[in-house]
Design a protein around this motif. Structure first.
Motif, PDB file in Angstrom:
ATOM      1  N   GLY A  43      46.832  41.110  -1.121  1.00  0.00           N
ATOM      2  CA  GLY A  43      46.089  41.436  -2.333  1.00  0.00           C
ATOM      3  C   GLY A  43      44.655  40.951  -2.186  1.00  0.00           C
ATOM      4  O   GLY A  43      44.405  39.929  -1.537  1.00  0.00           O
ATOM      5  N   ALA A  88      39.666  51.796  -5.610  1.00  0.00           N
ATOM      6  CA  ALA A  88      40.380  50.746  -6.319  1.00  0.00           C
ATOM      7  C   ALA A  88      41.339  51.403  -7.288  1.00  0.00           C
ATOM      8  O   ALA A  88      42.292  50.824  -7.743  1.00  0.00           O
ATOM      9  N   SER A  90      43.978  53.400  -9.420  1.00  0.00           N
ATOM     10  CA  SER A  90      45.313  53.954  -9.467  1.00  0.00           C
ATOM     11  C   SER A  90      46.429  53.205  -8.768  1.00  0.00           C
ATOM     12  O   SER A  90      47.572  53.513  -8.955  1.00  0.00           O
ATOM     13  N   THR A  91      46.124  52.278  -7.911  1.00  0.00           N
ATOM     14  CA  THR A  91      47.247  51.542  -7.344  1.00  0.00           C
ATOM     15  C   THR A  91      46.987  50.061  -7.500  1.00  0.00           C
ATOM     16  O   THR A  91      45.898  49.627  -7.814  1.00  0.00           O
ATOM     17  N   HIS A  92      48.006  49.304  -7.234  1.00  0.00           N
ATOM     18  CA  HIS A  92      47.836  47.849  -7.270  1.00  0.00           C
ATOM     19  C   HIS A  92      47.432  47.327  -5.925  1.00  0.00           C
ATOM     20  O   HIS A  92      47.145  46.168  -5.762  1.00  0.00           O
ATOM     21  N   ALA A  93      47.483  48.225  -4.946  1.00  0.00           N
ATOM     22  CA  ALA A  93      47.219  47.778  -3.600  1.00  0.00           C
ATOM     23  C   ALA A  93      45.726  47.672  -3.352  1.00  0.00           C
ATOM     24  O   ALA A  93      45.141  48.471  -2.646  1.00  0.00           O
ATOM     25  N   LEU A  94      45.105  46.702  -3.983  1.00  0.00           N
ATOM     26  CA  LEU A  94      43.734  46.390  -3.634  1.00  0.00           C
ATOM     27  C   LEU A  94      43.844  45.564  -2.374  1.00  0.00           C
ATOM     28  O   LEU A  94      44.163  44.391  -2.434  1.00  0.00           O
TER      29      LEU A  94
END
Lengths: 155, 432
Positions: A43, A88, A90-94
């Motif tokens: 993260g 950044a 739409s996903t949590h995968a920053l």
């Protein structure tokens, strides 16, 4: 030559996504428990915490660009933004690239940062790493291990 | 009469291999004729992975389903298995579980509010574009998230996938002084959360009210984390054991996820908006006050304002964490005794994105024979597709780029967990 901090990024039990962490483990085996080697899930916030305080940093992650499995990608933080269109959104995968961009915007980028990406083949839950990635992990760990040992010996 | 050619918008960059989520919208004559929101869900594979494993391994296995909400997976797992074995966890152990949940809400909501959602309102493409002009806000968001991480690390053993939780309680419980050591940090976090509510309240919100059927847990005295009855805004009042009778899941083309629906009523909404609307009076006085000052009444039906609700819930989580921390007296033992036997049990807890349902069937020797996991994002999929149709109909936008961005915003309102699967370094550069 300064000794870099190595940060292995990824998740175990997700097939080749573990690549970065496997490199970190190999390095710890080779260099001993006191080596400046860390592991994290990747993260952006965790990564920024992981490299805080280090001047020279090497990040190793899994990559997924469509290249041949086991291919080694590399980018240098000094070369500007990471070479892909990262959203950044739409996903949590920053992830790593977002961490680099965010840290640069906030003035928290390490003085020297190199990111390696090992191209993965499979990422299913529960899957072991593919043979191509396992071989790439060994090769990169050997290369980084040798570089770090040389840096440790240099005055 | 022949209409204009259909326009097709595809937003595939949400996506790569399994971690992927994609949005596919077809528009004809200004109306959305098809809105497909694809997600991949690891829980399906984990259900298979769990079969044949010992009940004691289950919380550590399910914690790996999601890097953002491992506590929710652990909590639903242990509560369901405790029900199967006839075990009740009360007193300080129950409070510690609430504290663990506070930690997860703080870090998950701080991430979404500051790094994912706020850039939408301020007109930035991403958090790092925003960081250049709003560095103090982004730093506050990162520090708030970190405060949640630190609390999680103390209680859970390590930050991302807590490993200290077990059926019956914990492997080890903290001493009072260990928790007190985090007091100053949490006091700061409470101030930062209050500041967050004040920061987000004045963002420009599109005019978009929806008549959702909200579904959330409701507990007689608490804002819900671990326990409660399933309530809905149109009067549903169920024990968690009745979940599968009323909520069905079905396969949808283009998605490996199952889409949940409420029997005879269809789409329903879970998550912060649902919790807030059904439990406003159970928020702490400080959180209620902040919500009122932010212009929210006891009801909020604008999904764009979920950013304010998340900020209010973050404030509640810091406030509740401090209450638990101050009242904490360590229990006599870190866990209550558990004797496994054949049985079945289910539980729902409130993950940051909404109710997370687990059901297990266990054999005589404590081996898992069946596992069923219904995550919040699959429950919200229909609502997200409906929001897309409604929003585009009410806000026609000729420019393709702007329309795509607006559709993404509509999705982000619900904070879908579409990348539980894998973190990727997405690179286009190739060498070697």
């Amino acid at each position: 030559v300064a000794v870099p901090r190595v940060i292995g990024v990824g998740r175990h039990e997700r097939g080749d996504d573990a690549a970065g962490r496997l490199v970190a483990r190999r390095l710890r085996e080779r260099l001993g428990p006191d080596a400046d080697v860390q592991e994290c899930e990747g993260g952006a916030a965790e990564l920024m915490d992981a490299w805080r305080g280090a001047r020279q940093v090497v990040v190793v992650d899994a990559a997924c660009s469509g290249a041949r499995p086991g291919t080694l990608h590399r980018f240098d933080g000094a070369d500007g933004p990471p070479p892909a269109i990262f959203r950044a959104a739409s996903t949590h995968a920053l992830g790593v690239a977002e961490a680099v961009a965010l840290a640069r915007a906030l003035g928290e980028l390490p003085a020297a940062l190199v990111v390696y990406g090992i191209e993965g083949a499979r990422f299913e839950p529960g899957a072991p790493p593919s043979p191509e990635v396992a071989a790439a992990v060994e090769a990169l760990a050997a290369r980084l291990g040798a570089e770090i040992e040389a840096a440790q010996k240099s005055p | 009469m022949k209409g204009k050619p259909a326009r097709t918008l595809k937003v595939d960059h949400l996506a790569r291999v399994e971690g992927e989520g994609g949005l596919h919208v077809r528009i004809r004559d200004g109306a959305v004729v098809e809105a497909t929101f694809r997600i991949f869900e690891p829980p399906r594979l984990f259900e298979a992975l769990l079969r044949g494993r010992s009940y004691g391994e289950a919380p550590d296995i399910t914690a790996r389903i999601c890097g953002i909400c491992p506590v929710a997976y652990q909590m639903s797992t242990v509560h369901a298995l405790e029900e199967a074995f006839g075990v009740r966890v009360e007193g300080p152990l129950r409070e510690l579980r609430r504290l663990l949940y506070c930690a997860e809400w703080i870090e998950s909501h701080a991430l979404h509010v500051y790094l994912l959602h706020a850039p939408d309102f301020l007109g930035y493409e991403s958090a790092f574009h925003m960081a250049k002009e709003h560095p103090a806000a982004v730093q506050r968001g990162l520090a708030l998230k970190k405060a949640g991480n630190e609390l999680l690390a103390l209680l859970g053993g390590r930050e991302i996938h807590p490993i200290n939780v077990r059926v019956g309680g914990f492997h080890r419980v903290p001493a009072r002084r260990e928790l007190q050591a985090l007091r100053d940090r949490l006091e700061w976090a409470r101030e930062a959360a209050l500041e967050t509510v004040r920061w987000v309240k004045d963002l420009p919100f599109p005019d978009f009210e929806r008549d959702y059927e909200f579904v959330a847990l409701q507990h007689p005295a608490e804002y819900p984390f671990n326990e409660g009855r399933l309530r809905s805004s149109s009067g549903l009042d169920l024990a968690v054991a009745e979940f599968e009778k009323h909520f069905s899941e079905e396969h949808q083309a283009h998605s490996s996820a199952l889409v949940a629906a409420l029997a005879k009523r269809g789409a329903y909404c879970v998550g912060p908006l649902a919790r807030y609307n059904l439990n406003f009076d159970r928020l702490s006085p400080l959180a209620r006050q902040a919500a009122r000052e932010a212009g929210l009444g006891p009801s909020c039906r604008n999904p764009f304002k979920s950013i304010v609700v998340r900020a209010v819930e973050t404030l509640y989580a810091t406030d509740e964490a401090l209450r638990i921390l101050d009242a904490y007296e360590p229990p006599d033992a870190p866990a209550v005794p558990v004797t496994p036997h054949a049985g079945a049990g289910c539980a729902c807890t409130e993950a940051p994105r909404g109710i997370l349902y687990h059901r297990y069937r266990v054999g005589e020797d404590g081996t898992l024979q069946e596992a069923r996991i219904v995550p919040p994002t699959s429950q919200n999929q229909r609502i997200i597709a409906e929001d897309l149709r409604e929003f585009v109909a009410r806000h026609p936008e000729p420019d393709e780029r702007k329309l795509t961005w607006q559709c993404e915003r509509v999705i982000r309102n619900h904070d879908p967990c579409i990348s539980c699967a894998t973190h990727f370094l997405k690179l286009t550069l190739e060498r070697g």
